[in-house]
Each structure stands twice: as structure tokens, then as C-alpha cells.
Design an enzyme around this catalytic site. Structure first.
Site, PDB file in Angstrom:
ATOM      1  N   CYS A  78       0.868  -1.175   0.000  1.00 42.57           N
ATOM      2  CA  CYS A  78       0.000   0.000   0.000  1.00 42.57           C
ATOM      3  C   CYS A  78       0.907   1.228   0.000  1.00 42.57           C
ATOM      4  O   CYS A  78       1.611   1.478   0.987  1.00 42.57           O
ATOM      5  CB  CYS A  78      -0.916   0.027   1.225  1.00 42.57           C
ATOM      6  N   MET A 126      -4.701   4.992  -5.243  1.00 41.83           N
ATOM      7  CA  MET A 126      -3.787   4.199  -4.441  1.00 41.83           C
ATOM      8  C   MET A 126      -2.361   4.681  -4.710  1.00 41.83           C
ATOM      9  O   MET A 126      -2.001   4.979  -5.857  1.00 41.83           O
ATOM     10  CB  MET A 126      -3.907   2.721  -4.787  1.00 41.83           C
TER      11      MET A 126
END
Length: 395
Positions: free
Chosen positions: A104, A317
Site C-alpha cells: 500500500c 492508491m
């Protein structure tokens, strides 16, 4: 009748970029959860509140979106010249599994800050005032990330005037460097797994689409917005309430994963929801962001919309931003063509919440393209710290 009491585990709840997650030091986890396996997965699912057939995460720390159903483990690094090892788990919302297949990027920002908060960085490396370079080993993808964390009075500086679209309040800027972000690691692929900048991707039930399949930051599948019936200006509500549209995107994602060699059968995609990402791109145009702010075509180089865990993301993201910046730097990809088709070292793209700038340094290495570094700015902040509680039989 006896009942199993709850146990409490030291934890910190943090925002990083446009995501939130529950952060743990490896040493603070129950013994059975200090190693990979079912106990760790069960613990993380219970912390977040998954699987939840109501898709609300009422009984956990999750926020019922892909951006808020995350857990992170940090420990002193096992790698030379690194400060910490950072391991990321994406917890499924309505299914019983934790996806460990990728990173992430947003929470990479918080990992740098948490490393200092948690006492995992050598105090001799932390200035009284200035910037601390936290050298992070991203254990999921075996890559190095450098987080440039601002420090004031020997502590992480969290407040500031850096604004990030998708985050309501300003904070201190943290610059991230993703070193050698293209995939040359354990899965054996190059940055372009098929060897092509653009592929003809056959998608059952849809047809053949032009696609750029790239592994940089995170494996990603880019397609042209107009080719699948979109303008590239869509917001979450335009797509996430349409099961047929989501099924089409999943079909494209599965076809891309198969073509990239990430899975061997379509059925495997169900246990690899975090990667690859699926995104659609188009040239710059005016649109209204989810905040109501108008983004002008003159402010961006292109528009990008991306899905995470089966839903359109509310912003972008961080790892997908690395893939966007990398693909934009390489002439001939769909992302580069949408941005105008010229060589570039940075790109600003429009996403549902606003805009984001990411830089990438790309060069040819024989017949292959190589990216040495991708750079972007995010912010991070501790929201709560103390203990998270779960039933003692949860793991």
C-alpha cells in the site's frame, strides 16, 4: 457458562495518504501471530471486523472500504542499510482472507512516520529539527522505499500546510522515494511481463481491448476509458452501485492477471483481489471532483480512474500512482499516450478526489525499460494509539 475474555494488543491507528490502517510492532503481537499463517490472518480479520456480510465493519476498526481495511506490521529491519521491515495486509471486507500480494503506497507514508513513533529507528539518525530519512524494506514486494519524514523537537512533525486531494485537512509533507519499483523480483517478471508496451487483451464476454500491463509499484492493467464506454471523469457513485459494471472490470482484471502470469486459472483471482489493479485512462478534460471542486483540463496531463478490491477508489492508491508515473514516463504506453505521447519525468493526473503529481526516472536498458526511482508526496498522522481489543479465541 464461561466466556473467553478479550485480549488487548498494543496498536496505533494511522492515516497515511488517502488510506487508514491499524499498525503493530511485530514484537507486540501475540506469539502465534508473530509468524505468517492462519493465526495472524484471523487476528487481522477480527481487528478490522471481517468477514462482514453487512459490509459495514461495525464490529471492528475497518471502515468498510478498500482504503480503510488494512493492517501493518513493522519491525527492526532484517536487511542491511534499512531501518525497518514493513509488511502490509489488505483485509477483505466480506470474505475471510487477507491479501499479502502487494504493497500500500499510501500507508508506506505512515510506515515511515510510525517507525519513528514506535522507536524502531536508531535515535542517532533522528535530527532534532529537519528531515529523517527512514529506510524501509517493503517485505511484501521485496523493495526499498525511502520516506523523508519531517522532524521537529526530535519528534515526527505531523501538522503542516501540505494539502492532499482526498484528505480533508492539511498536514506535514512526507516525500516518498520508491527505488527500483519495477518488478524483477520473486515472481520473475520484468516491468512489462509480456514484453509489450501495449497488448491486445482478450476478455471473455467483452472482446479484445488494448491494454498496458505493467509491474511498477504494483502490478496494474491500464485500458482506454472510451474503449470500455467511459469518459474518465467518473466518480465512485457512477460505478460502484452497478454490479454489471463491476463484473466487467473484474473480467478485465482477471484477463490481465492471467496474461501477466500472476495467476494460472481465473479462479485464483478470488484470493488475489489486491493485485493486479485495474485502471482506465483518457486525455485531460474538465470535470467536477467528489468535493465539488472543478478540475480544469489545463491543470492535469491526463485522467485516471482505478479500482481497488473490486470498487472504484475514491482517490488514487499510492502504488497505482507509482505505476501511473512509471507508465507515463515511457513513450508508447496507453498512459503515456493519454498524457500526450511525449517523454516526461513527471505527470499530474486527475482522479475522483482531485489531482496528484508523481515523478519517475525511466531509461532503456538494452531491450528493456528500467525505472530507477518514482517519487511522490503524501502525509500521515496518528489518529489514535493504545490497545486494540479482540476476543481471546479470535486467533
Amino acid at each position: 457458562m464461561s466466556h473467553v475474555p478479550q485480549v488487548k494488543i498494543p496498536a496505533t491507528y494511522m492515516r497515511g495518504g488517502t488510506s487508514k490502517g491499524v499498525f503493530f510492532r511485530l514484537q507486540d503481537l501475540p506469539q502465534s501471530c508473530q509468524v505468517p499463517g492462519e493465526a495472524r490472518d484471523r487476528l487481522f480479520m477480527r481487528v478490522i471486523g471481517s468477514p462482514d456480510p453487512y459490509a459495514a465493519h461495525i464490529d471492528g476498526m475497518g471502515g468498510a472500504t478498500s482504503s480503510t481495511s488494512k493492517c501493518v506490521i513493522l519491525s527492526k529491519s532484517s536487511q542491511a542499510d534499512h531501518d525497518v521491515d514493513y509488511l502490509y495486509g489488505q483485509v477483505a471486507i466480506d470474505k475471510a482472507f487477507v491479501d499479502w500480494s502487494g504493497n500500500c503506497g499510501n500507508l508506506s507514508t505512515a510506515a515511515g512516520a510510525f517507525a519513528i513513533h514506535a522507536g524502531l529507528v536508531d535515535p542517532a539518525r533522528i535530527p532534532e529539527h529537519g528531515t529523517c530519512q527512514v529506510r524501509i524494506w517493503q517485505a511484501n514486494i521485496q523493495k526499498t522505499i525511502i520516506a523523508h519524514v519531517p522532524v521537529s523537537n526530535g519528534q515526527v512533525q505531523e501538522t503542516g500546510d501540505f494539502e492532499l486531494d482526498g484528505v480533508t485537512f492539511p498536514a506535514a509533507e512526507i516525500v516518498l522515494e520508491f527505488l527500483e519499483p519495477s518488478d524483477d523480483g520473486e515472481e520473475g517478471g520484468s516491468m512489462f511481463p509480456t514484453g509489450n508496451l501495449i497488448d491486445d487483451l482478450e476478455v471473455p464476454g467483452i472482446g479484445t481491448l488494448k491494454a498496458t500491463l505493467i509491474s511498477a509499484g504494483i502490478p496494474a492493467v491500464f485500458v482506454d476509458a472510451e474503449a470500455i464506454g467511459y469518459q474518465g471523469t467518473e466518480l465512485r457513485e457512477d460505478i460502484n452501485g452497478n454490479p454489471e459494471a463491476l463484473a466487467r472490470f473484474e473480467a478485465i482484471r482477471i484477463a490481465g492477471a492471467l496474461r501477466m502470469g500472476l495467476i494460472k486459472t481465473p479462479e485464483e483471482a478470488a484470493t488475489r483481489q489486491h493485485t493486479p489493479k485495474i485502471a482506465f485512462v483518457t486525455s485531460a478534460k474538465d470535470y467536477r471532483a467528489s468535493s465539488g471542486k472543478v478540475v480544469r483540463a489545463s491543470e492535469v496531463d491526463l485522467l485516471v480512474r482505478a479500482l481497488s478490491m473490486g470498487k472504484l477508489h475514491h482517490a488514487m492508491m499510492g502504488t497505482a500512482a507509482v505505476a501511473i508515473g512509471t507508465a507515463a514516463a515511457i513513450p508508447g504506453t496507453l498512459v503515456n499516450l493519454a498524457a500526450g505521447g511525449e517523454a516526461r519525468s513527471a505527470v499530474r493526473f486527475g482522479h475522483p478526489s482531485g489531482t496528484l503529481r508523481v515523478g519517475a526516472e525511466a531509461a532503456r536498458d538494452g531491450d528493456e525499460w528500467r525505472v530507477t526511482k518514482a517519487i511522490m508526496s503524501r502525509s500521515a498522522r496518528v489518529l489514535m494509539e493504545g490497545w486494540v481489543r479482540v476476543p481471546g479465541d479470535a486467533f
